[in-house]
Design an enzyme around this catalytic site. Structure first.
Site, PDB file in Angstrom:
ATOM      1  N   CYS A 168       0.835  -1.199   0.000  1.00 58.55           N
ATOM      2  CA  CYS A 168       0.000   0.000   0.000  1.00 58.55           C
ATOM      3  C   CYS A 168       0.867   1.244   0.000  1.00 58.55           C
ATOM      4  O   CYS A 168       2.001   1.231   0.462  1.00 58.55           O
ATOM      5  CB  CYS A 168      -0.893   0.012   1.232  1.00 58.55           C
ATOM      6  SG  CYS A 168      -1.881  -1.467   1.456  1.00 58.55           S
ATOM      7  N   ARG A 181       3.758   0.004  -6.690  1.00 62.70           N
ATOM      8  CA  ARG A 181       3.796  -0.860  -5.511  1.00 62.70           C
ATOM      9  C   ARG A 181       2.683  -1.908  -5.527  1.00 62.70           C
ATOM     10  O   ARG A 181       2.717  -2.864  -4.764  1.00 62.70           O
ATOM     11  CB  ARG A 181       3.697  -0.007  -4.242  1.00 62.70           C
ATOM     12  CG  ARG A 181       4.884   0.907  -4.043  1.00 62.70           C
ATOM     13  CD  ARG A 181       4.658   1.865  -2.884  1.00 62.70           C
ATOM     14  NE  ARG A 181       4.626   1.175  -1.605  1.00 62.70           N
ATOM     15  CZ  ARG A 181       5.667   1.002  -0.811  1.00 62.70           C
ATOM     16  NH1 ARG A 181       6.856   1.429  -1.177  1.00 62.70           N
ATOM     17  NH2 ARG A 181       5.549   0.400   0.344  1.00 62.70           N
ATOM     18  N   TRP A 194      -3.794  -2.173  -1.079  1.00 57.13           N
ATOM     19  CA  TRP A 194      -3.662  -3.553  -1.550  1.00 57.13           C
ATOM     20  C   TRP A 194      -4.436  -4.408  -0.562  1.00 57.13           C
ATOM     21  O   TRP A 194      -4.068  -4.501   0.608  1.00 57.13           O
ATOM     22  CB  TRP A 194      -2.192  -3.948  -1.609  1.00 57.13           C
ATOM     23  CG  TRP A 194      -1.920  -5.278  -2.235  1.00 57.13           C
ATOM     24  CD1 TRP A 194      -1.911  -5.571  -3.565  1.00 57.13           C
ATOM     25  CD2 TRP A 194      -1.573  -6.497  -1.556  1.00 57.13           C
ATOM     26  NE1 TRP A 194      -1.584  -6.900  -3.763  1.00 57.13           N
ATOM     27  CE2 TRP A 194      -1.374  -7.484  -2.553  1.00 57.13           C
ATOM     28  CE3 TRP A 194      -1.415  -6.850  -0.218  1.00 57.13           C
ATOM     29  CZ2 TRP A 194      -1.030  -8.791  -2.239  1.00 57.13           C
ATOM     30  CZ3 TRP A 194      -1.079  -8.161   0.099  1.00 57.13           C
ATOM     31  CH2 TRP A 194      -0.885  -9.115  -0.912  1.00 57.13           C
ATOM     32  N   ASN A 242      -0.812   1.380   6.339  1.00 56.82           N
ATOM     33  CA  ASN A 242      -0.160   0.225   5.711  1.00 56.82           C
ATOM     34  C   ASN A 242       0.145  -0.779   6.804  1.00 56.82           C
ATOM     35  O   ASN A 242       0.593  -0.408   7.890  1.00 56.82           O
ATOM     36  CB  ASN A 242       1.152   0.626   5.033  1.00 56.82           C
ATOM     37  CG  ASN A 242       0.945   1.503   3.830  1.00 56.82           C
ATOM     38  OD1 ASN A 242      -0.178   1.708   3.391  1.00 56.82           O
ATOM     39  ND2 ASN A 242       2.031   2.027   3.291  1.00 56.82           N
ATOM     40  N   GLY A 243      -0.023  -2.067   6.505  1.00 57.14           N
ATOM     41  CA  GLY A 243       0.271  -3.099   7.490  1.00 57.14           C
ATOM     42  C   GLY A 243      -0.975  -3.880   7.835  1.00 57.14           C
ATOM     43  O   GLY A 243      -2.018  -3.789   7.173  1.00 57.14           O
ATOM     44  N   GLU A 292      14.615 -18.427 -10.868  1.00 58.78           N
ATOM     45  CA  GLU A 292      14.273 -17.035 -11.072  1.00 58.78           C
ATOM     46  C   GLU A 292      13.554 -16.817 -12.401  1.00 58.78           C
ATOM     47  O   GLU A 292      12.587 -16.046 -12.482  1.00 58.78           O
ATOM     48  CB  GLU A 292      15.539 -16.167 -11.005  1.00 58.78           C
ATOM     49  CG  GLU A 292      15.347 -14.699 -11.352  1.00 58.78           C
ATOM     50  CD  GLU A 292      14.364 -13.966 -10.454  1.00 58.78           C
ATOM     51  OE1 GLU A 292      13.960 -12.853 -10.828  1.00 58.78           O
ATOM     52  OE2 GLU A 292      13.983 -14.502  -9.379  1.00 58.78           O
ATOM     53  N   LYS A 319       9.853 -15.210 -12.949  1.00 60.25           N
ATOM     54  CA  LYS A 319       9.599 -14.054 -13.812  1.00 60.25           C
ATOM     55  C   LYS A 319       8.450 -14.320 -14.768  1.00 60.25           C
ATOM     56  O   LYS A 319       7.579 -13.483 -14.971  1.00 60.25           O
ATOM     57  CB  LYS A 319      10.853 -13.692 -14.614  1.00 60.25           C
ATOM     58  CG  LYS A 319      11.880 -12.903 -13.864  1.00 60.25           C
ATOM     59  CD  LYS A 319      11.366 -11.499 -13.561  1.00 60.25           C
ATOM     60  CE  LYS A 319      12.021 -10.972 -12.293  1.00 60.25           C
ATOM     61  NZ  LYS A 319      11.593 -11.610 -11.063  1.00 60.25           N
ATOM     62  N   GLU A 327       5.133 -14.349 -12.810  1.00 58.92           N
ATOM     63  CA  GLU A 327       4.748 -13.039 -12.312  1.00 58.92           C
ATOM     64  C   GLU A 327       4.136 -12.163 -13.386  1.00 58.92           C
ATOM     65  O   GLU A 327       3.133 -11.484 -13.159  1.00 58.92           O
ATOM     66  CB  GLU A 327       5.980 -12.312 -11.755  1.00 58.92           C
ATOM     67  CG  GLU A 327       6.486 -12.819 -10.426  1.00 58.92           C
ATOM     68  CD  GLU A 327       7.717 -12.042  -9.984  1.00 58.92           C
ATOM     69  OE1 GLU A 327       7.709 -11.553  -8.848  1.00 58.92           O
ATOM     70  OE2 GLU A 327       8.671 -11.907 -10.774  1.00 58.92           O
ATOM     71  N   HIS A 351      13.296 -38.430 -11.673  1.00 57.66           N
ATOM     72  CA  HIS A 351      12.684 -38.759 -10.384  1.00 57.66           C
ATOM     73  C   HIS A 351      11.267 -38.211 -10.267  1.00 57.66           C
ATOM     74  O   HIS A 351      10.764 -38.023  -9.147  1.00 57.66           O
ATOM     75  CB  HIS A 351      13.559 -38.237  -9.247  1.00 57.66           C
ATOM     76  CG  HIS A 351      14.923 -38.849  -9.221  1.00 57.66           C
ATOM     77  ND1 HIS A 351      15.129 -40.182  -8.950  1.00 57.66           N
ATOM     78  CD2 HIS A 351      16.148 -38.311  -9.464  1.00 57.66           C
ATOM     79  CE1 HIS A 351      16.428 -40.446  -9.005  1.00 57.66           C
ATOM     80  NE2 HIS A 351      17.069 -39.326  -9.325  1.00 57.66           N
ATOM     81  N   LYS A 400       4.976  -4.418  -4.916  1.00 54.28           N
ATOM     82  CA  LYS A 400       6.431  -4.271  -5.038  1.00 54.28           C
ATOM     83  C   LYS A 400       7.140  -4.534  -3.720  1.00 54.28           C
ATOM     84  O   LYS A 400       8.048  -5.338  -3.634  1.00 54.28           O
ATOM     85  CB  LYS A 400       6.757  -2.856  -5.546  1.00 54.28           C
ATOM     86  CG  LYS A 400       8.253  -2.592  -5.726  1.00 54.28           C
ATOM     87  CD  LYS A 400       8.857  -3.455  -6.823  1.00 54.28           C
ATOM     88  CE  LYS A 400      10.287  -3.117  -7.107  1.00 54.28           C
ATOM     89  NZ  LYS A 400      10.891  -4.040  -8.078  1.00 54.28           N
TER      90      LYS A 400
END
Length: 605
Positions: A2, A27, A75, A101-102, A482, A486, A489, A505, A600
């Protein structure tokens, strides 16, 4: 996550706040809102909207004047995205407004108590609890009203509070979520991120956990939640406002991918010591005797930072011959890990505010561990909490998905591995070899980026894929992890990463023509092993894209990257796969800079 923006001064506040919210859009958020007032205005005026900042801006009336205000991008955590759940939250008498925020952990309990006392709630959010607590306080000052409310709150918060009876001030507080003050001429700013401030001031004060501040137009003061005054000296932000512009690119992700050669040059600049074939890392606060006493290195990060830590752990083991491993900070902090006094802990975070990483650092410090921070943001919480560390100097990274910061973090780990190695048994010759390899990186990155058109054409072939498999061995496996992240995302295509050695396996059951495989194939001592894995896939009619140092005949297509030293090759091999993810997402019409459901800087659990 947020975003918070606030202002008090003489200027018309609404345009300033909306501009600040636009700079925080990266963000991640789902709704936005704004409250304004002035010393000459009776009461608070509020507008909120589900959706983007532009949706909020369209709802703000022409006569929405004020010189004091707070604004927010939310958010969703408690309650779905909606106009009602958007911040700010206002008290029933329209006198108190709060942005937050939080997460308030005991919100449900507090809500039940307030409802029993007759308070009516309009939203599903935890933040509205805090608004009513401030409004119901009988304290004589706004500062004390906020302090009383915070005394019964459990959880994390970065808050800004306005009160119609105190139209000359904004009160802010921090515990776990960033709060930054901006110091201007006869005006003050507050935000959750310096990105919202740099257009107007580069003089900032970053609050610590447990710290509050009162902002007036011509002054500010800081103090603890217990009321004890603290001393806060402004520092100068090193990034210019232009650093947050797109610079002619269509998206921030594209811009930041193309900034990597310059960014790597910055992280190396001034740190290489040719005389002794090592590096200068004075910020570690770790002398040679202490470095030699390290018996193990544990790296903690989340998401992309965790993957950078995996690459870092391998480089530390190879160059310094110290046992090293990486672990998600979100898991480490809850498993009651044994904290060894001979272990060096390294906390990795692009923002320096990632809550899971910060909480792990605080727990380690409580148990007496030595902790280094590798972060991008100067003055961030992890940078302040750690015993020492390194800034990666990637510059502002606006896109939600990390590219240049990931690359710079892996280079920073190469510097740390070289430093630790040269204090131990790494020879001058090998030190020189690694330094020469590091110096080649910027030019080699530029060489890779010149292949963008070819990579774009390859990406077009993967837009119909429902899922993709990424494989690599040892040095190649973190790169596969990674690259898989990507793609997920930014394109929303499901992807998995496996060690190539694990194919037989279990994952071989997935291989079919409809499942493309991306194989990381460095030209090292495992080259033939990786070729054997590709043989297994081709024998089952699987399609392969190889990322390698030379054409691979078993692959349907190969992206050839320049060869560096074996230890440094992973730094380069991930870059073409950033472009692959980008162009796949572009072809699918995704919102590249703001992927759905993501944020973010993750400052909640």
């Amino acid at each position: 996550m947020c975003g918070i923006v606030g202002y008090i001064g003489r200027r018309d506040v609404a345009p300033l706040l909306l501009e600040g919210l636009q700079r925080l859009e990266y963000r991640g958020y789902d709704s936005a809102g704004i409250v304004v007032t002035s010393p000459k205005t009776a009461g608070l005026k509020m507008v909120k909207a589900k959706g983007r900042v532009r949706d909020l801006e369209a709802k703000v009336p022409a006569r929405f004047k004020g010189t004091i205000g707070i604004a927010h991008t939310r958010w969703a955590t408690h309650g779905a995205p909606s106009d009602v759940n958007a911040h700010p939250h206002m008290s029933a008498d329209n006198k108190v407004a709060v942005v937050h925020n939080g997460i308030i952990d005991n919100a449900a309990e507090l809500r039940r108590k307030l409802e029993a006392d007759g308070v009516e709630f309009l939203s599903e959010t935890d933040t509205e609890v805090l608004t009513h607590l401030v409004a119901l306080s009988q304290a004589e000052t706004l500062e004390e009203k906020v302090r009383q409310a915070l005394r019964v709150v459990e959880g994390t918060y970065g808050i800004a509070v306005m009160h119609a009876d105190f139209p000359d001030r904004i009160v802010v507080a921090r515990n776990g979520s960033p709060v930054v003050l901006g110091i201007g001429e006869k005006e003050m700013f507050v935000a959750s991120d310096v990105a919202a401030l740099v257009t107007h001031t580069r003089q900032i004060v970053t609050l610590d956990d447990g710290e509050m501040a009162t902002l007036k137009a011509d002054d500010f003061r800081t103090y603890t939640t217990e009321g004890t005054r603290t001393t806060a000296e402004p520092t100068t932000v090193e990034w210019e406002a232009e650093s947050y512009d797109m610079g002619g690119h269509d998206t921030y992700m594209h811009k930041e991918i193309h900034e990597q050669a310059d960014a790597v040059d910055r992280v190396l600049r001034g740190r290489i010591d040719d005389r002794f074939s090592t590096v200068h890392l004075g910020g570690l606060n770790l002398d040679a005797r202490e470095a030699r006493a390290v018996r193990r290195v544990k790296i903690l990060g989340c998401g992309t930072s965790y993957h950078a830590g995996m690459i870092g752990a391998q480089m530390i083991e190879e160059l310094a011959r110290i046992p090293a491993d990486a672990e998600p900070a979100s898991e480490f902090r809850y498993r009651n890990a044994v904290v060894d006094p001979d272990t060096l802990y390294v906390a990795v975070s692009q923002s320096g505010e990632t809550y899971d990483v910060l909480a792990a650092v605080q727990e380690l410090k409580r148990k007496g561990a030595r902790v280094l921070g590798i972060v991008n943001v100067v003055g961030s919480a992890i940078a302040r909490e750690a015993d020492g560390g390194m800034y990666v100097h990637a510059g502002p990274e606006v896109c939600v998905v990390s590219t240049k910061c990931f690359t710079n973090t892996t280079v920073a780990f190469a510097l740390l591995a070289l430093h630790l190695g040269r204090t131990r048994d790494l020879s001058v010759r090998d030190g020189k070899r690694i330094i020469e390899g590091l110096r080649r990186l910027p030019e080699q990155i530029s060489e890779i980026l010149k292949q963008e058109e070819e990579i774009k054409q390859l990406a077009d072939q993967f837009t119909e894929a429902r899922s993709m498999l990424f494989i690599g061995r040892v040095r190649g496996y973190p790169v596969a992890r990674e690259a898989s992240l990507k793609l997920k995302e930014v394109s929303y295509i499901h992807a998995e990463a496996y060690p190539a050695s694990e194919l037989k396996h279990g994952p071989l059951a997935l291989i079919e023509p409809a499942l493309p495989t991306v194989a990381i194939v460095p030209d090292d001592d495992l080259l033939e092993k990786n070729r054997a894995a590709m043989e297994e896939i081709k024998a089952r009619s699987g399609r392969i894209l190889a990322v390698a140092h030379r054409e691979q005949e078993k692959a349907d297509d190969t992206i050839v990257v320049p060869k560096n030293e074996d230890e440094l090759d992973p730094i380069l091999m991930g870059i073409p796969l950033q472009l692959l993810a980008y162009h796949t997402a572009l072809a699918l019409g995704r919102d590249i800079d703001k992927p759905r459901n993501l944020a973010k800087s993750v400052t909640v659990e």
